[in-house]
Design a protein around this motif. Structure first.
Motif, PDB file in Angstrom:
ATOM      1  N   LEU A 180       0.829  -1.205   0.000  1.00 53.76           N
ATOM      2  CA  LEU A 180       0.000   0.000   0.000  1.00 53.76           C
ATOM      3  C   LEU A 180       0.864   1.255   0.000  1.00 53.76           C
ATOM      4  O   LEU A 180       1.794   1.369   0.786  1.00 53.76           O
ATOM      5  CB  LEU A 180      -0.921   0.009   1.222  1.00 53.76           C
ATOM      6  N   ILE A 181       0.537   2.174  -0.874  1.00 59.07           N
ATOM      7  CA  ILE A 181       1.209   3.463  -0.946  1.00 59.07           C
ATOM      8  C   ILE A 181       0.232   4.510  -0.427  1.00 59.07           C
ATOM      9  O   ILE A 181      -0.979   4.379  -0.613  1.00 59.07           O
ATOM     10  CB  ILE A 181       1.629   3.763  -2.397  1.00 59.07           C
ATOM     11  N   GLU A 182       0.751   5.545   0.205  1.00 63.70           N
ATOM     12  CA  GLU A 182      -0.127   6.585   0.744  1.00 63.70           C
ATOM     13  C   GLU A 182      -1.011   7.169  -0.346  1.00 63.70           C
ATOM     14  O   GLU A 182      -0.570   7.380  -1.474  1.00 63.70           O
ATOM     15  CB  GLU A 182       0.703   7.700   1.373  1.00 63.70           C
ATOM     16  N   GLY A 183      -2.247   7.425   0.022  1.00 60.81           N
ATOM     17  CA  GLY A 183      -3.186   8.017  -0.920  1.00 60.81           C
ATOM     18  C   GLY A 183      -4.546   7.356  -0.838  1.00 60.81           C
ATOM     19  O   GLY A 183      -4.824   6.574   0.073  1.00 60.81           O
TER      20      GLY A 183
ATOM     21  N   TRP B 124      -7.571   4.880  -1.806  1.00 58.86           N
ATOM     22  CA  TRP B 124      -7.780   3.523  -2.274  1.00 58.86           C
ATOM     23  C   TRP B 124      -9.272   3.209  -2.210  1.00 58.86           C
ATOM     24  O   TRP B 124      -9.982   3.726  -1.352  1.00 58.86           O
ATOM     25  CB  TRP B 124      -7.047   2.515  -1.396  1.00 58.86           C
ATOM     26  N   ASN B 125      -9.713   2.315  -3.086  1.00 59.74           N
ATOM     27  CA  ASN B 125     -11.051   1.732  -3.017  1.00 59.74           C
ATOM     28  C   ASN B 125     -10.866   0.248  -2.757  1.00 59.74           C
ATOM     29  O   ASN B 125     -10.120  -0.420  -3.472  1.00 59.74           O
ATOM     30  CB  ASN B 125     -11.823   1.921  -4.321  1.00 59.74           C
ATOM     31  N   ILE B 126     -11.546  -0.268  -1.728  1.00 57.40           N
ATOM     32  CA  ILE B 126     -11.453  -1.690  -1.427  1.00 57.40           C
ATOM     33  C   ILE B 126     -12.804  -2.332  -1.713  1.00 57.40           C
ATOM     34  O   ILE B 126     -13.850  -1.754  -1.398  1.00 57.40           O
ATOM     35  CB  ILE B 126     -11.006  -1.947   0.030  1.00 57.40           C
ATOM     36  N   THR B 127     -12.757  -3.496  -2.331  1.00 55.78           N
ATOM     37  CA  THR B 127     -13.953  -4.281  -2.593  1.00 55.78           C
ATOM     38  C   THR B 127     -13.689  -5.687  -2.070  1.00 55.78           C
ATOM     39  O   THR B 127     -12.756  -6.354  -2.521  1.00 55.78           O
ATOM     40  CB  THR B 127     -14.264  -4.345  -4.099  1.00 55.78           C
ATOM     41  N   VAL B 128     -14.505  -6.104  -1.097  1.00 56.02           N
ATOM     42  CA  VAL B 128     -14.396  -7.444  -0.538  1.00 56.02           C
ATOM     43  C   VAL B 128     -15.590  -8.229  -1.067  1.00 56.02           C
ATOM     44  O   VAL B 128     -16.727  -7.979  -0.679  1.00 56.02           O
ATOM     45  CB  VAL B 128     -14.377  -7.429   1.004  1.00 56.02           C
ATOM     46  N   ASN B 129     -15.317  -9.145  -1.975  1.00 56.57           N
ATOM     47  CA  ASN B 129     -16.346  -9.984  -2.578  1.00 56.57           C
ATOM     48  C   ASN B 129     -16.206 -11.356  -1.942  1.00 56.57           C
ATOM     49  O   ASN B 129     -15.266 -12.084  -2.250  1.00 56.57           O
ATOM     50  CB  ASN B 129     -16.149 -10.030  -4.091  1.00 56.57           C
ATOM     51  N   TRP B 130     -17.132 -11.714  -1.055  1.00 58.25           N
ATOM     52  CA  TRP B 130     -16.988 -12.960  -0.315  1.00 58.25           C
ATOM     53  C   TRP B 130     -18.296 -13.733  -0.298  1.00 58.25           C
ATOM     54  O   TRP B 130     -19.364 -13.175  -0.512  1.00 58.25           O
ATOM     55  CB  TRP B 130     -16.479 -12.694   1.095  1.00 58.25           C
TER      56      TRP B 130
ATOM     57  N   SER C 256     -14.176   3.361   0.370  1.00 59.28           N
ATOM     58  CA  SER C 256     -13.039   4.196  -0.046  1.00 59.28           C
ATOM     59  C   SER C 256     -12.326   4.655   1.214  1.00 59.28           C
ATOM     60  O   SER C 256     -12.967   4.983   2.211  1.00 59.28           O
ATOM     61  CB  SER C 256     -13.523   5.412  -0.826  1.00 59.28           C
ATOM     62  N   PHE C 257     -11.015   4.671   1.166  1.00 61.36           N
ATOM     63  CA  PHE C 257     -10.251   5.119   2.326  1.00 61.36           C
ATOM     64  C   PHE C 257      -8.953   5.752   1.874  1.00 61.36           C
ATOM     65  O   PHE C 257      -8.518   5.589   0.734  1.00 61.36           O
ATOM     66  CB  PHE C 257      -9.976   3.957   3.290  1.00 61.36           C
ATOM     67  N   THR C 258      -8.349   6.491   2.767  1.00 63.19           N
ATOM     68  CA  THR C 258      -7.047   7.111   2.507  1.00 63.19           C
ATOM     69  C   THR C 258      -6.043   6.424   3.413  1.00 63.19           C
ATOM     70  O   THR C 258      -6.206   6.393   4.626  1.00 63.19           O
ATOM     71  CB  THR C 258      -7.102   8.613   2.804  1.00 63.19           C
ATOM     72  N   TYR C 259      -5.004   5.885   2.805  1.00 62.33           N
ATOM     73  CA  TYR C 259      -3.982   5.190   3.582  1.00 62.33           C
ATOM     74  C   TYR C 259      -2.844   6.122   3.878  1.00 62.33           C
ATOM     75  O   TYR C 259      -2.418   6.896   3.087  1.00 62.33           O
ATOM     76  CB  TYR C 259      -3.488   3.954   2.825  1.00 62.33           C
TER      77      TYR C 259
END
Length: 148
Positions: free
Chosen positions: A122-125, A127-133, A145-148
């Protein structure tokens, strides 16, 4: 030499068209301004969009949905404690809107009800995460969506 108003209008039009053409050529040839589509198979994904909406609604209806926490070691994805983690399957997709080359996907293989995305991926900035389970043949979807 005197320039009449007709000649001046033609010169202004030629100047304006040259100005616009300069920027069109520059935007098309400069790699800095290159932007890709979100996905390569856009139309194929659009056909499956209703299934995605249904899975997201099922995920939101859960008492304990998936949680994403930023910790020192990276990004911790926590699955609901009331589900047996050995029966969970699926994938975690991380999408970086600013750079397609940073996108990656992790298959869900759990030793506990948590999975860690290492900090070095992960690089700062933003990100959109999608957890398909899925759990017992029921599909769930979590997006954030989050900022790392």
């Amino acid at each position: 030499m005197k320039v009449n108003w007709g000649t001046a209008i033609v010169l202004v039009f030629i100047g304006f068209i040259s100005f616009i053409l300069y920027f069109v050529v520059r935007m098309n040839t400069d790699k800095k301004y290159e932007h890709d589509l979100v996905t390569e198979d856009y139309y194929k994904q659009e056909l499956a969009f209703q299934n995605e909406i249904n899975a997201e609604q099922k995920g939101n209806a859960l008492h304990n949905n998936v949680e994403v926490k930023k910790i020192a070691e990276g990004l911790l994805v926590v699955f609901p404690k009331d589900k047996n983690y050995t029966k969970l399957s699926g994938s975690i997709s991380l999408y970086r809107p600013s750079n397609k080359k940073l996108d990656f996907e992790i298959p869900i293989t759990l030793q506990s009800s948590e999975i860690l995305v290492p900090q070095n991926k992960l690089i700062e900035g933003r990100w959109n995460i999608t957890v398909n389970w899925s759990y017992e043949n029921t599909s769930y979807l979590f997006k954030e969506s989050f900022t790392y």
